[in-house]
Design a protein around this motif. Structure first.
Motif, PDB file in Angstrom:
ATOM      1  N   HIS A 193      31.726  48.570 131.708  1.00 16.42           N
ATOM      2  CA  HIS A 193      30.902  49.386 130.795  1.00 16.42           C
ATOM      3  C   HIS A 193      30.810  48.803 129.579  1.00 16.42           C
ATOM      4  O   HIS A 193      29.735  48.354 128.915  1.00 16.42           O
ATOM      5  CB  HIS A 193      31.389  50.719 130.736  1.00 16.42           C
ATOM      6  CG  HIS A 193      30.608  51.649 129.922  1.00 16.42           C
ATOM      7  ND1 HIS A 193      29.346  52.218 130.312  1.00 16.42           N
ATOM      8  CD2 HIS A 193      30.633  52.303 128.601  1.00 16.42           C
ATOM      9  CE1 HIS A 193      28.899  52.963 129.562  1.00 16.42           C
ATOM     10  NE2 HIS A 193      29.705  52.923 128.349  1.00 16.42           N
ATOM     11  N   TYR A 194      31.668  47.923 128.768  1.00 12.88           N
ATOM     12  CA  TYR A 194      31.811  47.581 127.626  1.00 12.88           C
ATOM     13  C   TYR A 194      32.018  45.996 127.560  1.00 12.88           C
ATOM     14  O   TYR A 194      31.476  45.578 126.587  1.00 12.88           O
ATOM     15  CB  TYR A 194      33.186  47.923 126.743  1.00 12.88           C
ATOM     16  CG  TYR A 194      33.184  49.501 126.584  1.00 12.88           C
ATOM     17  CD1 TYR A 194      32.367  50.009 125.870  1.00 12.88           C
ATOM     18  CD2 TYR A 194      34.195  50.120 127.342  1.00 12.88           C
ATOM     19  CE1 TYR A 194      32.326  51.552 125.910  1.00 12.88           C
ATOM     20  CE2 TYR A 194      34.212  51.556 127.352  1.00 12.88           C
ATOM     21  CZ  TYR A 194      33.275  52.252 126.656  1.00 12.88           C
ATOM     22  OH  TYR A 194      33.501  53.640 126.519  1.00 12.88           O
ATOM     23  N   GLY A 195      32.064  45.252 128.803  1.00 14.37           N
ATOM     24  CA  GLY A 195      32.069  43.750 128.827  1.00 14.37           C
ATOM     25  C   GLY A 195      33.307  43.174 128.899  1.00 14.37           C
ATOM     26  O   GLY A 195      34.166  43.741 129.200  1.00 14.37           O
ATOM     27  N   ASP A 196      33.510  41.983 128.586  1.00 14.90           N
ATOM     28  CA  ASP A 196      34.552  41.094 128.771  1.00 14.90           C
ATOM     29  C   ASP A 196      35.618  41.428 127.708  1.00 14.90           C
ATOM     30  O   ASP A 196      35.386  42.265 126.861  1.00 14.90           O
ATOM     31  CB  ASP A 196      34.504  39.654 129.033  1.00 14.90           C
ATOM     32  CG  ASP A 196      33.549  38.985 127.615  1.00 14.90           C
ATOM     33  OD1 ASP A 196      33.843  39.573 126.587  1.00 14.90           O
ATOM     34  OD2 ASP A 196      32.853  37.951 127.805  1.00 14.90           O
ATOM     35  N   ALA A 197      36.889  40.946 127.710  1.00 13.81           N
ATOM     36  CA  ALA A 197      37.701  41.124 126.788  1.00 13.81           C
ATOM     37  C   ALA A 197      37.414  40.780 125.314  1.00 13.81           C
ATOM     38  O   ALA A 197      37.635  41.659 124.325  1.00 13.81           O
ATOM     39  CB  ALA A 197      38.797  40.221 127.154  1.00 13.81           C
ATOM     40  N   GLY A 198      36.655  39.840 125.024  1.00  8.67           N
ATOM     41  CA  GLY A 198      35.989  39.411 123.566  1.00  8.67           C
ATOM     42  C   GLY A 198      35.205  40.643 123.257  1.00  8.67           C
ATOM     43  O   GLY A 198      35.303  41.245 122.229  1.00  8.67           O
ATOM     44  N   GLN A 199      34.409  41.101 123.923  1.00  8.52           N
ATOM     45  CA  GLN A 199      33.543  42.157 123.885  1.00  8.52           C
ATOM     46  C   GLN A 199      34.158  43.492 123.582  1.00  8.52           C
ATOM     47  O   GLN A 199      33.981  44.355 122.766  1.00  8.52           O
ATOM     48  CB  GLN A 199      32.300  42.342 125.002  1.00  8.52           C
ATOM     49  CG  GLN A 199      31.408  41.052 124.822  1.00  8.52           C
ATOM     50  CD  GLN A 199      30.560  41.219 126.151  1.00  8.52           C
ATOM     51  OE1 GLN A 199      30.984  41.355 127.494  1.00  8.52           O
ATOM     52  NE2 GLN A 199      29.154  41.119 125.931  1.00  8.52           N
ATOM     53  N   MET A 200      35.227  43.795 124.720  1.00  3.82           N
ATOM     54  CA  MET A 200      35.981  45.190 124.341  1.00  3.82           C
ATOM     55  C   MET A 200      36.727  45.077 122.999  1.00  3.82           C
ATOM     56  O   MET A 200      36.819  46.051 122.477  1.00  3.82           O
ATOM     57  CB  MET A 200      36.880  45.364 125.559  1.00  3.82           C
ATOM     58  CG  MET A 200      36.090  45.471 126.742  1.00  3.82           C
ATOM     59  SD  MET A 200      37.324  45.946 128.150  1.00  3.82           S
ATOM     60  CE  MET A 200      38.102  47.495 127.427  1.00  3.82           C
ATOM     61  N   ALA A 201      37.032  43.872 122.595  1.00  2.00           N
ATOM     62  CA  ALA A 201      38.094  43.969 121.254  1.00  2.00           C
ATOM     63  C   ALA A 201      36.982  44.115 120.068  1.00  2.00           C
ATOM     64  O   ALA A 201      37.361  44.777 119.033  1.00  2.00           O
ATOM     65  CB  ALA A 201      38.380  42.145 121.070  1.00  2.00           C
TER      66      ALA A 201
END
Length: 259
Positions: A193-201
């Motif tokens: 839903h929110y994207g990869d680890a960088g996007q989630m951060a």
């Protein structure tokens, strides 16, 4: 001084309790000593948080007949029901203008009418207990802010918060009815839903606390509201959202402290 909540001997139902937020709620009530029964469409895998519940039932909560049968079966097994958590819900992102009427109907049924059916079927049982029953509705930050892409989901959650307030008055003093409004929660489906680890951060950076909630954080709030510590709380919506969402203007204001 730490306060330990002991719900030993209480029977708790959690819809959608096998995965995600529901699994965190299930595990929290089990840790508090309650007897927990969950329902959903898919049985939890062994070793996952949702598998902490001693019994899973395959129930489509959009079907009032299945719901009533499940409530009756659980009440018969345990001699009553003390707490009901309406957690089942969710919706994929969809363009409102082009989504089918069937899609909008299904989203409304899952996120609002399922809670109506469960609460109505459970009322005769939860209201019969000597200590009074508890109904908890899991809602969302989307109920009170724009929810583009999931507009009907947000509207359904807003309706559920309205239902919470009305039933708290209609069912008092026998049953307490509260809602837990979830902010962004890190579940097994969050990355999709929110994207990869960088996007989630980066998304987490929009939350004042700087982190997503854990499913267990929602579960802890449910245990609190179901406990004697919350005996005078009804008709409330408890925000479990890390402070909500940081106002967009703060990103551009030269000195936010003066505004």
């Amino acid at each position: 001084m730490a306060l330990e909540i002991d719900l030993t001997g209480r029977t708790v139902l959690v819809t959608g309790g096998a995965r995600g937020v529901g699994a965190g709620i299930t595990e929290s009530f089990v840790e508090a000593g309650a007897v927990v029964e969950i329902c959903g469409r898919t049985e939890p895998a062994p070793g996952t948080p949702g598998s902490a519940a001693p019994r899973f039932s395959r129930v489509d909560v959009r079907d009032e007949t299945q719901v009533r049968r499940w409530i009756d079966e659980v009440a018969g097994r345990h001699g009553g029901i003390d707490v009901v958590v309406n957690n089942a819900g969710g919706a994929p992102s969809a363009d409102f203008a082009s989504a089918s009427p069937r899609f909008h109907r299904r989203v409304t049924e899952l996120n609002f009418l399922s809670a109506v059916f469960v609460a109505q079927a459970a009322f005769p049982v939860v209201s019969a207990g000597a200590g009074g029953g508890v109904v908890l509705n899991i809602t969302s930050i989307s109920a009170r802010r724009p929810s583009p892409g999931t507009a009907v989901y947000g509207a359904a959650k807003a309706a559920l918060e309205s239902l919470t307030a009305s039933l708290a008055v209609e069912w008092a003093p026998k049953v307490r009815v509260n809602a837990i409004s979830c902010g962004l929660v890190e579940t097994e489906g969050a990355a999709g839903h929110y994207g990869d680890a960088g996007q989630m951060a980066r998304v987490a950076g929009t939350i004042p606390r700087g982190v997503f909630a854990r499913p267990a954080d929602i579960g802890a709030a449910c245990v609190l509201l179901a406990s004697p510590l919350a005996v005078h709380i009804t008709g409330a919506v408890l925000n479990v959202d890390g402070g909500g969402e940081r106002p967009a203007f703060l990103q551009y204001a030269p000195d936010p402290a003066r505004r």
